[in-house]
Scaffold this active site. Structure first.
Site, PDB file in Angstrom:
ATOM      1  N   LYS A  90       0.960  -1.087   0.143  1.00 11.08           N
ATOM      2  CA  LYS A  90       0.032  -0.150   0.089  1.00 11.08           C
ATOM      3  C   LYS A  90       0.793   1.069  -0.087  1.00 11.08           C
ATOM      4  O   LYS A  90       0.542   2.200  -0.697  1.00 11.08           O
ATOM      5  CB  LYS A  90      -0.715   0.130   1.360  1.00 11.08           C
ATOM      6  CG  LYS A  90      -2.136  -0.981   1.167  1.00 11.08           C
ATOM      7  CD  LYS A  90      -3.006  -0.708   2.470  1.00 11.08           C
ATOM      8  CE  LYS A  90      -4.288  -1.990   2.171  1.00 11.08           C
ATOM      9  NZ  LYS A  90      -5.005  -1.836   3.262  1.00 11.08           N
ATOM     10  N   ASP A 127       3.997  -1.228  12.541  1.00  8.75           N
ATOM     11  CA  ASP A 127       2.864  -1.816  13.231  1.00  8.75           C
ATOM     12  C   ASP A 127       2.293  -1.555  14.480  1.00  8.75           C
ATOM     13  O   ASP A 127       3.100  -2.031  15.731  1.00  8.75           O
ATOM     14  CB  ASP A 127       2.757  -3.490  12.946  1.00  8.75           C
ATOM     15  CG  ASP A 127       1.440  -4.088  13.429  1.00  8.75           C
ATOM     16  OD1 ASP A 127       0.694  -3.424  13.809  1.00  8.75           O
ATOM     17  OD2 ASP A 127       1.505  -5.500  13.224  1.00  8.75           O
ATOM     18  N   ASN A 178      -1.439   9.716  13.311  1.00 13.35           N
ATOM     19  CA  ASN A 178      -2.586   9.686  12.437  1.00 13.35           C
ATOM     20  C   ASN A 178      -3.353   8.354  12.474  1.00 13.35           C
ATOM     21  O   ASN A 178      -4.442   8.091  12.421  1.00 13.35           O
ATOM     22  CB  ASN A 178      -2.401  10.252  10.965  1.00 13.35           C
ATOM     23  CG  ASN A 178      -3.600   9.967  10.083  1.00 13.35           C
ATOM     24  OD1 ASN A 178      -4.432  10.815  10.067  1.00 13.35           O
ATOM     25  ND2 ASN A 178      -3.407   8.950   9.419  1.00 13.35           N
ATOM     26  N   SER A 196      -7.329  12.837  17.779  1.00 12.34           N
ATOM     27  CA  SER A 196      -8.504  12.388  18.334  1.00 12.34           C
ATOM     28  C   SER A 196      -9.550  12.457  17.584  1.00 12.34           C
ATOM     29  O   SER A 196      -9.810  11.944  16.674  1.00 12.34           O
ATOM     30  CB  SER A 196      -8.428  13.344  19.672  1.00 12.34           C
ATOM     31  OG  SER A 196      -9.437  13.159  20.565  1.00 12.34           O
ATOM     32  N   TYR A 220     -14.263   2.966  21.412  1.00 16.33           N
ATOM     33  CA  TYR A 220     -13.469   3.627  20.385  1.00 16.33           C
ATOM     34  C   TYR A 220     -13.061   5.192  20.909  1.00 16.33           C
ATOM     35  O   TYR A 220     -11.848   5.426  21.014  1.00 16.33           O
ATOM     36  CB  TYR A 220     -13.988   3.992  19.020  1.00 16.33           C
ATOM     37  CG  TYR A 220     -13.441   4.699  18.374  1.00 16.33           C
ATOM     38  CD1 TYR A 220     -12.093   4.602  17.535  1.00 16.33           C
ATOM     39  CD2 TYR A 220     -13.768   6.138  17.758  1.00 16.33           C
ATOM     40  CE1 TYR A 220     -11.353   5.161  16.430  1.00 16.33           C
ATOM     41  CE2 TYR A 220     -13.428   6.736  17.095  1.00 16.33           C
ATOM     42  CZ  TYR A 220     -12.158   6.606  16.440  1.00 16.33           C
ATOM     43  OH  TYR A 220     -11.475   7.399  15.450  1.00 16.33           O
ATOM     44  N   LYS A 271      -9.684   7.526  21.945  1.00 16.56           N
ATOM     45  CA  LYS A 271      -9.476   8.775  21.474  1.00 16.56           C
ATOM     46  C   LYS A 271      -9.352   9.879  22.458  1.00 16.56           C
ATOM     47  O   LYS A 271      -8.314  11.013  22.419  1.00 16.56           O
ATOM     48  CB  LYS A 271     -10.616   9.357  20.416  1.00 16.56           C
ATOM     49  CG  LYS A 271     -10.784   8.500  19.178  1.00 16.56           C
ATOM     50  CD  LYS A 271      -9.557   8.718  17.973  1.00 16.56           C
ATOM     51  CE  LYS A 271      -8.354   7.944  18.103  1.00 16.56           C
ATOM     52  NZ  LYS A 271      -7.415   8.199  17.263  1.00 16.56           N
TER      53      LYS A 271
END
Length: 326
Positions: A61, A88, A115, A171, A202, A206
């Site tokens: 990728k 990773d 990111n 975040s 999740y 964040k």
């Protein structure tokens, strides 16, 4: 409600490609940069002649992303450098070798953008060491990578313009979908709890990134490195790949393209409006200083300063969990 609405439907960006100066000689790393917001941020940085490391798991990728960036019209004539960095974040034992590659190649690191993230993986998903996959990938991995690169960033401060060496922690809209106080610890283990609600779980990771930005500023503010957390905004990216089809379709209609999120990130990374006085601040779409909900703001302050000390406790837990891999 006003906080949420203002971040979900922000005004037009005022910090874009046109406001970014030449970055010749600057070294930057963007994790999760083979697609989405990270890809767009990497492309803009490269177009301004920076050295850009695309840090990601997949070399295939990354090769495709590098070719796409170099082949784009905006990057024609760039004097920058694009490099793939195998990383990773869900595998703590492997992160040190990734950081060492940077340390061996570079004599400076100006900007580190955390990111990469995973959102709503299948229930029960864990890292190679058994941590919740979201907490491991979104928090423990970046914490480890960041710590390993701190010596290089501290060295860079002495040879860089004041307040230009920065760490950006991605975040989300922390005024929405977050448990009271922003975080829950398991009383039995002392670790962050794995919450039953997928969105809350999740969002807890964040909020962890907001904690990182604030705690790094509090603990290392005298080092000259600016640390910021960012809600990049609502965009349709691969982050929602585990979302139900109907939800994904709606996101594709309502959400903005990922380049808008890159504007939020790059405002934090490069804007001259940001100085040491804003160290630890929260940035909102598409590049503005934003408010932190009161119950989370309390968590950012230690108990000795009248807060709940949750951010401090989380940082200490991350230090303990990652000590063997730093």
């Amino acid at each position: 409600m006003p906080i949420t609405f203002g971040q979900a439907f922000p005004p037009a960006p005022t910090f874009t490609e046109q406001h970014i100066p030449d970055l010749t000689g600057k070294v930057t790393i963007v994790t999760g940069s083979t697609s989405g917001v990270g890809f767009e941020a990497a492309a803009i940085l490269y177009s301004k002649n920076a050295t850009v490391y695309l840090a990601a798991r997949s070399s295939e990728k990354a090769t495709t992303a590098i070719a796409a960036i170099k082949g784009s019209a905006e990057c024609a004539g760039s004097r920058g450098t694009l490099r793939f960095l195998s990383l990773d974040l869900s595998d703590l034992p492997s992160i040190k070798s990734s950081a060492q590659e940077v340390l061996q190649r570079e004599t400076r690191l100006d900007i580190l953008i955390h990111n990469a993230a995973v959102m709503r993986p299948p229930p029960g998903s864990t890292t190679s060491l058994g941590h919740d996959l979201e907490m491991g990938t979104n928090c423990l991995g970046p914490f480890t990578f960041n710590d390993l690169l701190l010596p290089l960033m501290r060295h860079t401060v002495a040879n860089a313009p004041k307040d230009s060496v920065r760490v950006v922690w991605l975040s989300s809209i922390i005024a929405f979908g977050v448990v009271r106080g922003g975080f829950v610890f398991d009383d039995r283990t002392g670790s962050p709890a794995v919450l039953k609600d997928a969105l809350e779980n999740y969002m807890q990771s964040k909020v962890g990134n907001v904690f990182f930005a604030s705690e790094m500023a509090r603990r290392m503010g005298t080092d000259g490195i600016i640390s910021l957390s960012v809600n990049p905004g609502l965009m349709k990216t691969e982050l929602q790949r585990h979302a139900p089809p109907i939800q994904s379709t709606i996101m594709g209609i309502v959400f903005k393209p990922p380049r808008y999120g890159a504007y939020s990130e790059l405002f934090a990374a490069l804007s001259s409006q940001i100085t040491a006085s804003q160290n630890g601040a929260f940035i909102i779409p598409w590049g503005r200083f934003g408010p932190i909900p009161h119950h989370i703001k309390q968590a950012l302050s230690p108990k000795s300063e009248g807060g709940t000390g949750v951010a401090e406790k989380f940082w200490d837990w991350c230090e303990k969990e990652t000590a063997a891999y730093r």
